[in-house]
Write a protein that holds these residues in place. Structure first.
Motif, PDB file in Angstrom:
ATOM      1  N   MET A   1       2.536   0.274   8.398  1.00 23.37           N
ATOM      2  CA  MET A   1       2.020   1.279   7.473  1.00 23.37           C
ATOM      3  C   MET A   1       2.304   0.815   6.037  1.00 23.37           C
ATOM      4  SD  MET A   1       2.882   5.379   7.163  1.00 23.37           S
ATOM      5  CE  MET A   1       2.480   5.796   8.830  1.00 23.37           C
ATOM      6  N   SER A   2       1.284   0.900   5.189  1.00 22.03           N
ATOM      7  CA  SER A   2       1.471   0.468   3.802  1.00 22.03           C
ATOM      8  C   SER A   2       2.298   1.493   3.026  1.00 22.03           C
ATOM      9  CB  SER A   2       0.115   0.285   3.123  1.00 22.03           C
ATOM     10  OG  SER A   2      -0.438   1.545   2.778  1.00 22.03           O
ATOM     11  N   ASP A   3       2.811   1.067   1.891  1.00 25.05           N
ATOM     12  CA  ASP A   3       3.558   1.991   1.033  1.00 25.05           C
ATOM     13  C   ASP A   3       2.682   3.162   0.611  1.00 25.05           C
ATOM     14  OD1 ASP A   3       5.775   0.393   1.236  1.00 25.05           O
ATOM     15  OD2 ASP A   3       5.527  -0.549  -0.725  1.00 25.05           O
ATOM     16  N   PHE A   4       1.404   2.895   0.333  1.00 20.67           N
ATOM     17  CA  PHE A   4       0.493   3.967  -0.081  1.00 20.67           C
ATOM     18  C   PHE A   4       0.296   4.965   1.054  1.00 20.67           C
ATOM     19  CE2 PHE A   4      -1.452   0.737  -3.173  1.00 20.67           C
ATOM     20  CZ  PHE A   4      -0.695   1.202  -4.235  1.00 20.67           C
ATOM     21  N   GLN A   5       0.165   4.480   2.277  1.00 25.08           N
ATOM     22  CA  GLN A   5       0.028   5.387   3.423  1.00 25.08           C
ATOM     23  C   GLN A   5       1.290   6.229   3.593  1.00 25.08           C
ATOM     24  OE1 GLN A   5      -1.177   2.288   6.191  1.00 25.08           O
ATOM     25  NE2 GLN A   5      -2.998   3.471   6.695  1.00 25.08           N
ATOM     26  N   GLU A   6       2.443   5.613   3.406  1.00 23.99           N
ATOM     27  CA  GLU A   6       3.704   6.359   3.486  1.00 23.99           C
ATOM     28  C   GLU A   6       3.762   7.435   2.408  1.00 23.99           C
ATOM     29  OE1 GLU A   6       7.030   3.625   3.480  1.00 23.99           O
ATOM     30  OE2 GLU A   6       6.184   2.515   5.179  1.00 23.99           O
ATOM     31  N   ASP A   7       3.310   7.091   1.193  1.00 25.82           N
ATOM     32  CA  ASP A   7       3.284   8.077   0.105  1.00 25.82           C
ATOM     33  C   ASP A   7       2.369   9.247   0.447  1.00 25.82           C
ATOM     34  OD1 ASP A   7       5.060   6.614  -1.432  1.00 25.82           O
ATOM     35  OD2 ASP A   7       3.516   5.753  -2.739  1.00 25.82           O
ATOM     36  N   ILE A   8       1.223   8.958   1.027  1.00 25.11           N
ATOM     37  CA  ILE A   8       0.273  10.011   1.400  1.00 25.11           C
ATOM     38  C   ILE A   8       0.889  10.916   2.459  1.00 25.11           C
ATOM     39  CG2 ILE A   8      -1.947  10.429   2.560  1.00 25.11           C
ATOM     40  CD1 ILE A   8      -2.969   7.921   0.945  1.00 25.11           C
TER      41      ILE A   8
ATOM     42  N   ARG B   1       0.818  19.734 -14.163  1.00 26.52           N
ATOM     43  CA  ARG B   1       1.969  19.139 -14.873  1.00 26.52           C
ATOM     44  C   ARG B   1       2.991  18.604 -13.867  1.00 26.52           C
ATOM     45  NH1 ARG B   1      -1.576  19.331 -17.308  1.00 26.52           N
ATOM     46  NH2 ARG B   1      -2.213  20.843 -18.825  1.00 26.52           N
ATOM     47  N   ALA B   2       3.174  19.320 -12.762  1.00 28.11           N
ATOM     48  CA  ALA B   2       4.095  18.850 -11.717  1.00 28.11           C
ATOM     49  C   ALA B   2       3.585  17.530 -11.137  1.00 28.11           C
ATOM     50  CB  ALA B   2       4.241  19.905 -10.620  1.00 28.11           C
ATOM     51  N   PHE B   3       2.291  17.444 -10.884  1.00 25.88           N
ATOM     52  CA  PHE B   3       1.724  16.196 -10.368  1.00 25.88           C
ATOM     53  C   PHE B   3       1.948  15.055 -11.358  1.00 25.88           C
ATOM     54  CE2 PHE B   3      -1.782  18.741  -7.962  1.00 25.88           C
ATOM     55  CZ  PHE B   3      -0.887  19.076  -6.964  1.00 25.88           C
ATOM     56  N   GLU B   4       1.763  15.353 -12.644  1.00 22.97           N
ATOM     57  CA  GLU B   4       1.906  14.321 -13.684  1.00 22.97           C
ATOM     58  C   GLU B   4       3.333  13.792 -13.785  1.00 22.97           C
ATOM     59  OE1 GLU B   4       0.400  16.458 -17.065  1.00 22.97           O
ATOM     60  OE2 GLU B   4      -1.680  15.925 -16.607  1.00 22.97           O
ATOM     61  N   ARG B   5       4.294  14.601 -13.365  1.00 24.28           N
ATOM     62  CA  ARG B   5       5.708  14.202 -13.449  1.00 24.28           C
ATOM     63  C   ARG B   5       6.248  13.628 -12.144  1.00 24.28           C
ATOM     64  NH1 ARG B   5       5.995  19.149 -16.459  1.00 24.28           N
ATOM     65  NH2 ARG B   5       6.591  20.231 -14.583  1.00 24.28           N
ATOM     66  N   ASP B   6       5.471  13.722 -11.081  1.00 21.18           N
ATOM     67  CA  ASP B   6       5.977  13.287  -9.780  1.00 21.18           C
ATOM     68  C   ASP B   6       5.776  11.777  -9.599  1.00 21.18           C
ATOM     69  OD1 ASP B   6       6.856  14.368  -6.941  1.00 21.18           O
ATOM     70  OD2 ASP B   6       5.374  12.769  -6.651  1.00 21.18           O
ATOM     71  N   PRO B   7       6.867  11.045  -9.304  1.00 22.84           N
ATOM     72  CA  PRO B   7       6.750   9.586  -9.173  1.00 22.84           C
ATOM     73  C   PRO B   7       5.846   9.125  -8.019  1.00 22.84           C
ATOM     74  CG  PRO B   7       9.021  10.326  -8.743  1.00 22.84           C
ATOM     75  CD  PRO B   7       8.241  11.522  -9.171  1.00 22.84           C
ATOM     76  N   THR B   8       5.835   9.839  -6.913  1.00 15.55           N
ATOM     77  CA  THR B   8       4.975   9.455  -5.782  1.00 15.55           C
ATOM     78  C   THR B   8       3.510   9.619  -6.157  1.00 15.55           C
ATOM     79  OG1 THR B   8       6.699  10.174  -4.240  1.00 15.55           O
ATOM     80  CG2 THR B   8       4.489   9.853  -3.329  1.00 15.55           C
ATOM     81  N   VAL B   9       3.182  10.738  -6.786  1.00 18.96           N
ATOM     82  CA  VAL B   9       1.800  10.991  -7.204  1.00 18.96           C
ATOM     83  C   VAL B   9       1.359   9.920  -8.202  1.00 18.96           C
ATOM     84  CG1 VAL B   9       0.255  12.622  -8.373  1.00 18.96           C
ATOM     85  CG2 VAL B   9       1.990  13.476  -6.771  1.00 18.96           C
ATOM     86  N   MET B  10       2.218   9.619  -9.163  1.00 20.15           N
ATOM     87  CA  MET B  10       1.861   8.625 -10.181  1.00 20.15           C
ATOM     88  C   MET B  10       1.706   7.225  -9.576  1.00 20.15           C
ATOM     89  SD  MET B  10       1.234   9.958 -13.105  1.00 20.15           S
ATOM     90  CE  MET B  10       0.327  11.127 -12.122  1.00 20.15           C
ATOM     91  N   ARG B  11       2.505   6.914  -8.559  1.00 21.90           N
ATOM     92  CA  ARG B  11       2.384   5.617  -7.883  1.00 21.90           C
ATOM     93  C   ARG B  11       1.007   5.514  -7.218  1.00 21.90           C
ATOM     94  NH1 ARG B  11       7.231   5.488  -5.945  1.00 21.90           N
ATOM     95  NH2 ARG B  11       6.811   6.592  -4.025  1.00 21.90           N
ATOM     96  N   LEU B  12       0.557   6.611  -6.608  1.00 23.54           N
ATOM     97  CA  LEU B  12      -0.760   6.608  -5.970  1.00 23.54           C
ATOM     98  C   LEU B  12      -1.878   6.504  -7.008  1.00 23.54           C
ATOM     99  CD1 LEU B  12      -0.112   9.181  -3.129  1.00 23.54           C
ATOM    100  CD2 LEU B  12      -0.667   6.772  -2.832  1.00 23.54           C
ATOM    101  N   VAL B  13      -1.736   7.188  -8.128  1.00 27.39           N
ATOM    102  CA  VAL B  13      -2.736   7.090  -9.194  1.00 27.39           C
ATOM    103  C   VAL B  13      -2.824   5.645  -9.675  1.00 27.39           C
ATOM    104  CG1 VAL B  13      -3.297   7.756 -11.574  1.00 27.39           C
ATOM    105  CG2 VAL B  13      -2.599   9.512  -9.928  1.00 27.39           C
ATOM    106  N   LYS B  14      -1.666   5.022  -9.871  1.00 28.73           N
ATOM    107  CA  LYS B  14      -1.643   3.619 -10.318  1.00 28.73           C
ATOM    108  C   LYS B  14      -2.201   2.678  -9.247  1.00 28.73           C
ATOM    109  CE  LYS B  14       2.041   4.057 -13.674  1.00 28.73           C
ATOM    110  NZ  LYS B  14       3.374   4.588 -13.622  1.00 28.73           N
ATOM    111  N   GLY B  15      -2.165   3.096  -7.994  1.00 33.21           N
ATOM    112  CA  GLY B  15      -2.714   2.284  -6.907  1.00 33.21           C
ATOM    113  C   GLY B  15      -4.219   2.118  -6.998  1.00 33.21           C
ATOM    114  N   GLY B  16      -4.856   2.998  -7.773  1.00 30.80           N
ATOM    115  CA  GLY B  16      -6.284   2.881  -8.040  1.00 30.80           C
ATOM    116  C   GLY B  16      -7.153   2.845  -6.802  1.00 30.80           C
ATOM    117  N   ALA B  17      -8.101   1.916  -6.811  1.00 32.38           N
ATOM    118  CA  ALA B  17      -9.112   1.827  -5.759  1.00 32.38           C
ATOM    119  C   ALA B  17      -8.515   1.628  -4.362  1.00 32.38           C
ATOM    120  CB  ALA B  17     -10.091   0.701  -6.080  1.00 32.38           C
ATOM    121  N   LYS B  18      -7.308   1.083  -4.281  1.00 31.88           N
ATOM    122  CA  LYS B  18      -6.685   0.857  -2.972  1.00 31.88           C
ATOM    123  C   LYS B  18      -6.362   2.169  -2.259  1.00 31.88           C
ATOM    124  CE  LYS B  18      -4.420  -3.374  -4.467  1.00 31.88           C
ATOM    125  NZ  LYS B  18      -3.221  -3.760  -5.180  1.00 31.88           N
TER     126      LYS B  18
END
Length: 144
Positions: free
Chosen positions: A1-8, A31-48
């Motif tokens: 399982m990828s890190d992104f799948q684990e985050d999801i 605002r909570a989403f914007e401050r959450d590290p898991t959410v931000m990691r997924l946003v940075k993951g982009g198209a993947k």
């Protein structure tokens, strides 16, 4: 399982989204989403991350917790607004039959951006009239 799948998988329990359970409305939840590290990691993951989140939404849809579904809508809208709109249209129509306090606002936020309707980039709170306007546009533009 990828890190992104684990985050999801992690986000499927809203307790894992920092401060999300304390949100009193869509703006506070954003605002909570914007401050959450898991959410931000997924946003940075982009198209993947897009196909992973789309698959999760298609598989579980409105069975997902409203905060989780809102979070997925938020991530998709940030990363790929067209994909967000495509996967959220039918769910939004269904959700408007029994509106919840969060998901309909995040869905309408993504849909209004895609439909080129007036849209507030930093605020997902829309009036009842704006929700109804978006619903009418979605129903008019859906293929038969």
């Amino acid at each position: 399982m990828s890190d992104f799948q684990e985050d999801i998988v992690r986000l499927k329990d809203p307790k894992n989204i920092k401060e999300a359970l304390f949100a009193s409305g869509p703006s506070v939840l954003m605002r909570a989403f914007e401050r959450d590290p898991t959410v931000m990691r997924l946003v940075k993951g982009g198209a993947k991350v897009v196909p992973l989140i789309v698959a999760e939404i298609k598989e579980n849809g409105l069975k997902l917790h409203t905060i989780t579904l809102s979070c997925f809508a938020y991530i998709l809208q940030k990363v790929d607004p067209a994909a967000a709109s495509a996967v959220l249209k039918d769910l939004f129509v269904q959700a408007m039959k029994r509106p919840d306090p969060f998901f309909i606002y995040f869905a309408v936020h993504a849909l209004r951006q895609d439909l080129k309707l007036p849209f507030k980039p930093r605020d997902p709170e829309y009036s009842y009239g704006e929700l109804q306007e978006t619903l009418a546009w979605v129903e008019r533009t859906k293929p038969n």
